[in-house]
Every structure is written in structure tokens, then in C-alpha cells.
Design a protein around this motif. Structure first.
Motif, mmCIF file in Angstrom:
data_model
loop_
_atom_site.group_PDB
_atom_site.id
_atom_site.type_symbol
_atom_site.label_atom_id
_atom_site.label_comp_id
_atom_site.label_asym_id
_atom_site.label_seq_id
_atom_site.Cartn_x
_atom_site.Cartn_y
_atom_site.Cartn_z
ATOM 1 N N GLY A 1 0.831 -1.197 0.000
ATOM 2 C CA GLY A 1 0.000 0.000 0.000
ATOM 3 C C GLY A 1 0.862 1.243 0.000
ATOM 4 O O GLY A 1 1.807 1.369 0.795
ATOM 5 N N GLY A 2 0.552 2.185 -0.893
ATOM 6 C CA GLY A 2 1.374 3.384 -1.008
ATOM 7 C C GLY A 2 1.405 4.235 0.239
ATOM 8 O O GLY A 2 2.328 5.039 0.423
ATOM 9 N N ILE A 3 0.426 4.058 1.138
ATOM 10 C CA ILE A 3 0.428 4.841 2.376
ATOM 11 C C ILE A 3 1.586 4.466 3.287
ATOM 12 O O ILE A 3 1.839 5.161 4.271
ATOM 13 N N GLU B 1 -2.337 12.372 6.270
ATOM 14 C CA GLU B 1 -2.337 10.917 6.161
ATOM 15 C C GLU B 1 -1.026 10.292 6.632
ATOM 16 O O GLU B 1 -0.933 9.069 6.716
ATOM 17 N N ARG B 2 -0.056 11.108 6.946
ATOM 18 C CA ARG B 2 1.289 10.576 7.194
ATOM 19 C C ARG B 2 1.349 9.620 8.376
ATOM 20 O O ARG B 2 2.190 8.735 8.408
ATOM 21 N N GLU B 3 0.476 9.795 9.349
ATOM 22 C CA GLU B 3 0.500 8.917 10.523
ATOM 23 C C GLU B 3 -0.461 7.745 10.382
ATOM 24 O O GLU B 3 -0.540 6.901 11.277
ATOM 25 N N THR C 1 3.110 0.483 10.200
ATOM 26 C CA THR C 1 3.623 -0.246 9.032
ATOM 27 C C THR C 1 4.899 0.391 8.518
ATOM 28 O O THR C 1 5.849 -0.317 8.146
ATOM 29 N N ARG C 2 4.944 1.718 8.498
ATOM 30 C CA ARG C 2 6.150 2.392 8.003
ATOM 31 C C ARG C 2 7.358 2.029 8.855
ATOM 32 O O ARG C 2 8.450 1.778 8.334
ATOM 33 N N ARG C 3 7.180 1.965 10.160
ATOM 34 C CA ARG C 3 8.282 1.555 11.027
ATOM 35 C C ARG C 3 8.684 0.111 10.724
ATOM 36 O O ARG C 3 9.876 -0.230 10.720
ATOM 37 N N GLY C 4 7.687 -0.742 10.485
ATOM 38 C CA GLY C 4 7.993 -2.122 10.119
ATOM 39 C C GLY C 4 8.765 -2.206 8.811
ATOM 40 O O GLY C 4 9.720 -2.991 8.691
#
Length: 283
Positions: free
Chosen positions: A9-11, A21-23, A28-31
Motif C-alpha cells: 500500500g502506497g500509504i 495521512e502521514r500517521e 507499518t512504516r516503522r515495520g
């Protein structure tokens, strides 16, 4: 050697999100960032990406054999409820394809009776051609080897949902044989978003089967038992609108019981589930 389950997912990519939307997918971003660190530590020569969003061939899997894959993230990968091209226009990659390994994977699959085609695009000389990159490959590679002055060589493989589940496991074993015979350090990335029916406002509406699929998948990863995928209700991946099951079966075939898995994160921040899981050889 390295392997992982990574969302697409691009998010997950901050540069693909509007400010508010950044948070949304911060967990997932940390993962993904942790997957990137582990990928870098493994120093792979080539990344094999199993993606459900590239070319689809009736009755056959596909291996890209162009000299390069390239392109930008597009709105279909956003996974949010709004789309604006200004949020993702700068998220683009162009990577070399490891054509010898791609051709070896095709040959090993074919030897195991898996219908498979090698595909290229554009230039008639395959080594000069650039095949469009899909978001299923681009998003994981954004975190794992795709950026920088010397992007990782890549092989992109598409599953085929009209082939049996068992054939996807067999295809994974063929990939592992080709990788081992290459003598290269290989990372295998199963690009997966999971149940797509978590939110009635999403593209597929709501179904409780999505949470059921995701919960079972998380439990299997935590138990380090990808073989349990084959014990699922065979209709669950379909009724749960999963976009992951076939790639995970291929990952299971490639890894067998010789690898140890670790769940890094799970969340369903919009209408689909996102899992980051890392795999390394036992012993």
C-alpha cells in the motif's frame, strides 16, 4: 539470504501521503524501515519480488526478463479514500533486472510442470527494454534496495490465481533452486496486502472474512508455520478479498522449514490489512 512479507500500500511511503495521512500507517512504516535495515544487513545481490499487481496471464505465471523495470507509484496503490497525483509523482524507481536469474527461474518452474512465460516490453532487444514496474514491486523496493546510486538488481515474478495452491508452493521451490544455483546472495520479497474488506467505504465494501483471514495469517506467522496456509478454508482468501495468499504460498515453498519468521507489525489502517514479517535461515 533474506526473505520477508512486505505490504505494498502506497500509504507506507511518507512521500506518497498528504500531510494529514502521514500517521495513518505509521506502524507499518516503522515495520518497513526495519525490513529495510535487515535487507541492507543481508547485503543481497538481487531481490526477487513476488507481486500480484504486474502482468496477468491466463493459466500461467510470469517472469519479467526485460533489462530493467521502472516507473512511478500511481493512485491505485494509495489505499486511502482520496487520490491526488501530487502526493506520489516523485515516488519512482528504475532498477536493473537480473536476466540470467530470471531465465533460470522460468526454466526451473517449467521443469516442475508450472505453466510460466517470460515477458518483456517495448524495445525488441529484451536487455534494452524497460518493463513497467507495479506498485506491488515498487513499494517494497522503495524500502529495500531500490534507491541510491546503485539500486539492487531485481527479478519480478507474478503468480497465477487460476493455478492450484499446491502449484504455487511448487513454484516457490523452483525459485529457491534457481536462487541457490546462481551462487548469488538473494532476498525474496513476498509483496502482500491482506484482506481488503475491513471498511465499508473501501473499494471492496465490508466483509468479516477479511479480519478472519488476517487474524489467521498473523497467528500462523507468529507460530512460524507458513505451512498452515494450506490448512485454511480454501475459500477464505477469496471471500476475505486477500491480495497475499498466493505469494505467501510461494514464499512457503521457497523457505520450507529451514527458515525462522518474525512478525514485526500488523495493522489495517484503511480497508486492507498490512503485515511486515522478516525471515532468516535457522541455525
Amino acid at each position: 539470504m533474506y526473505a520477508c512479507i512486505a505490504p505494498h500500500g502506497g500509504i507506507a511511503i511518507a512521500d506518497a501521503c498528504a500531510a494529514d495521512e502521514r500517521e495513518l500507517a505509521a506502524k507499518t512504516r516503522r515495520g518497513m524501515e526495519e525490513l529495510g535495515r535487515r535487507f541492507d544487513a543481508a547485503r543481497p545481490d538481487v531481490a526477487i519480488v513476488l507481486t500480484p499487481h504486474n502482468i496477468h496471464i491466463d493459466g500461467a505465471m510470469a517472469v519479467i526478463t526485460s533489462g530493467f523495470v521502472g516507473g512511478m507509484l500511481d493512485g491505485r496503490s494509495k489505499g486511502s479514500f482520496r487520490v491526488d497525483p501530487r502526493w506520489y509523482a516523485d515516488v519512482a524507481l528504475r532498477l536493473p533486472v537480473d536476466r540470467p536469474l530470471a531465465l533460470a527461474i522460468r526454466s526451473e518452474m517449467s521443469a516442475d510442470g508450472i505453466p510460466v512465460a517470460s515477458v518483456s516490453y517495448g524495445a525488441n532487444a529484451a536487455d534494452a527494454a524497460t518493463f513497467p514496474i507495479d506498485w506491488g514491486a515498487l513499494v517494497p523496493l522503495w524500502f529495500m534496495g531500490g534507491r541510491g546510486p546503485s539500486p539492487v538488481s531485481t527479478v519480478v515474478v507474478s503468480p497465477a490465481r487460476d493455478l492450484s495452491y499446491e502449484r504455487h508452493v511448487t513454484a516457490g521451490r523452483a525459485i529457491a533452486r534457481a536462487a541457490a544455483a546462481s551462487g548469488k546472495r538473494v532476498a525474496l520479497i513476498a509483496s502482500c496486502d491482506h484482506g481488503h474488506g475491513h471498511d465499508a467505504r473501501g473499494a471492496y465494501g465490508f466483509t468479516a472474512r477479511s479480519k478472519e483471514f488476517d487474524d489467521q495469517t498473523v497467528s500462523l506467522i507468529e507460530a512460524d508455520d507458513l505451512s498452515g496456509l494450506l490448512r485454511m478454508d480454501p475459500q477464505l482468501p477469496i471471500e476475505g478479498v486477500a491480495d497475499s495468499y498466493w505469494q505467501m504460498l510461494m514464499l512457503h515453498g521457497a523457505l520450507g522449514s529451514a527458515w525462522r519468521g518474525e512478525l514485526l507489525s500488523y495493522e489495517a489502517p484503511t480497508y486492507f490489512g498490512m503485515i511486515c514479517a522478516s525471515y532468516s535461515p535457522r541455525g
